[in-house]
Design a protein around this motif. Structure first.
Motif, mmCIF file in Angstrom:
data_model
loop_
_atom_site.group_PDB
_atom_site.id
_atom_site.type_symbol
_atom_site.label_atom_id
_atom_site.label_comp_id
_atom_site.label_asym_id
_atom_site.label_seq_id
_atom_site.Cartn_x
_atom_site.Cartn_y
_atom_site.Cartn_z
ATOM 1 N N ARG A 1 31.990 37.526 45.381
ATOM 2 C CA ARG A 1 32.965 37.838 44.885
ATOM 3 C C ARG A 1 32.546 39.325 43.981
ATOM 4 O O ARG A 1 31.235 39.097 43.982
ATOM 5 N N ASP B 1 33.005 42.838 41.575
ATOM 6 C CA ASP B 1 33.276 43.129 40.831
ATOM 7 C C ASP B 1 33.026 44.884 41.107
ATOM 8 O O ASP B 1 31.641 45.641 40.523
ATOM 9 N N THR C 1 33.892 47.145 38.421
ATOM 10 C CA THR C 1 33.663 47.206 36.274
ATOM 11 C C THR C 1 34.714 46.488 35.922
ATOM 12 O O THR C 1 35.846 45.618 36.513
ATOM 13 N N GLU C 2 35.260 46.558 35.124
ATOM 14 C CA GLU C 2 35.621 45.680 33.431
ATOM 15 C C GLU C 2 36.567 46.717 32.688
ATOM 16 O O GLU C 2 35.464 47.788 32.548
ATOM 17 N N ILE D 1 27.649 47.865 41.503
ATOM 18 C CA ILE D 1 28.709 46.714 41.589
ATOM 19 C C ILE D 1 27.679 44.985 41.359
ATOM 20 O O ILE D 1 26.195 45.360 41.788
ATOM 21 N N ARG D 2 28.278 44.093 40.589
ATOM 22 C CA ARG D 2 27.636 43.413 40.582
ATOM 23 C C ARG D 2 28.398 41.782 41.840
ATOM 24 O O ARG D 2 29.669 41.632 41.865
#
Length: 298
Positions: A232, A234, A236-237, A264-265
């Motif tokens: 997966r 991510d 951003t949050e 990007i994580r």
């Protein structure tokens, strides 16, 4: 021992709930031990002797293999290389014939044949057992055993006195018969020794087993490497209000104030205890979105 015979023995032992072990490593043990031990009969009876038919060697529990000889045979407990034990069993006829030869120079069996070997007869037959043990474990270059000095510890007819194993340790049983050149059978001797008594078995545990375990580990790692894993990524949050969340509708746009395609994580989609941390950058390759891995930490 032929391949067919080995398979039959393995099937019988497996049916009895016993591990037949690597029988191929001890298949020719009776022949090799017997060829050397036949010389002890030659010395004892002062007559040229040879190996007769032999039974296939096998692995067994010590108490089980000695049960057939309890109270009626000559059992001789030896120690070699200071800390290793083995047993030589002379069955009733072999012990009585040897005792008669030691006492009066006669190879004839007594008539009637007693039901068990007496303590005196066992002592008279001891020389044959001792010489067999010495030739096999001390002087034999080709017997294939882990060689060492031999010492007689005890003799008797009660197997409980000679239990040098634990519940998890097996023994190797090698049985051979010896006869004269005129085909007169002089007796049968059984060698019962620790599982690693032979050089082949010692190498099996010290070399073959670790190599097999290492191969198993490599094969397991290959299988694990082929297992599918969902990742997966991510972007951003973002923090929004509960009211905005409740009023979301198709066509609305959410501004990503902190989003960046360079940070990007990436992580496993499945819960895991791993501390794996992957940083990546978002881009394009061959007309499709792609991630370029920037760093990997464990």
């Amino acid at each position: 021992m032929g391949g067919a015979t080995a398979k039959i023995i393995k099937k019988k032992m497996a049916a009895a709930g016993k591990d037949p072990g690597p029988l191929h490593l001890i298949a020719d043990l009776p022949g090799r031990m017997g060829a050397e031990a036949a010389a002890s009969f030659t010395e004892f009876y002062d007559e040229k002797c040879q190996l007769a038919e032999t039974e296939p060697a096998c692995f067994a529990n010590l108490n089980e293999v000695l049960a057939d000889y309890a109270g009626k045979s000559g059992i001789y407990h030896f120690r070699y290389n200071i800390d290793k034990d083995f047993i030589v069993v002379l069955d009733l006829e072999t012990a009585m014939r040897a005792a008669g030869w030691s006492l009066g120079g006669s190879k004839e069996l007594p008539d009637p044949l007693p039901e068990s070997v007496s303590a005196i007869d066992r002592r008279l037959a001891k020389k044959l057992a001792v010489r067999s043990a010495e030739l096999i474990f001390s002087n034999a270059d080709k017997a294939g055993v882990a060689r060492g000095g031999v010492e007689l510890i005890a003799s008797g007819d009660d197997p409980r006195r000679f239990d040098f194993t634990d519940d998890k340790q097996r023994v190797v049983c090698a049985t051979y018969s010896v006869k004269t050149l005129e085909e007169e059978v002089l007796g049968t001797i059984r060698i019962i020794a620790p599982e690693r008594v032979t050089v082949a078995m010692r190498d099996y545990y010290e070399k073959a087993v670790p190599l097999a375990e290492e191969k198993w580990k490599r094969d397991l790692m290959k299988l694990a490497a082929m297992s599918p894993v969902a990742l997966r990524a991510d972007l951003t949050e973002e923090d929004i209000t509960l009211g905005m969340l409740m009023n979301l509708a198709p066509g609305q746009v959410i501004d990503l104030s902190t989003a960046t395609i360079d940070e990007i994580r990436v992580y496993s989609a499945l819960p895991t205890e791993s501390k794996l941390s992957i940083d990546a950058a978002l881009g394009n390759r061959d007309g499709a979105r792609a991630l370029r891995i920037k760093s990997v930490a464990y």
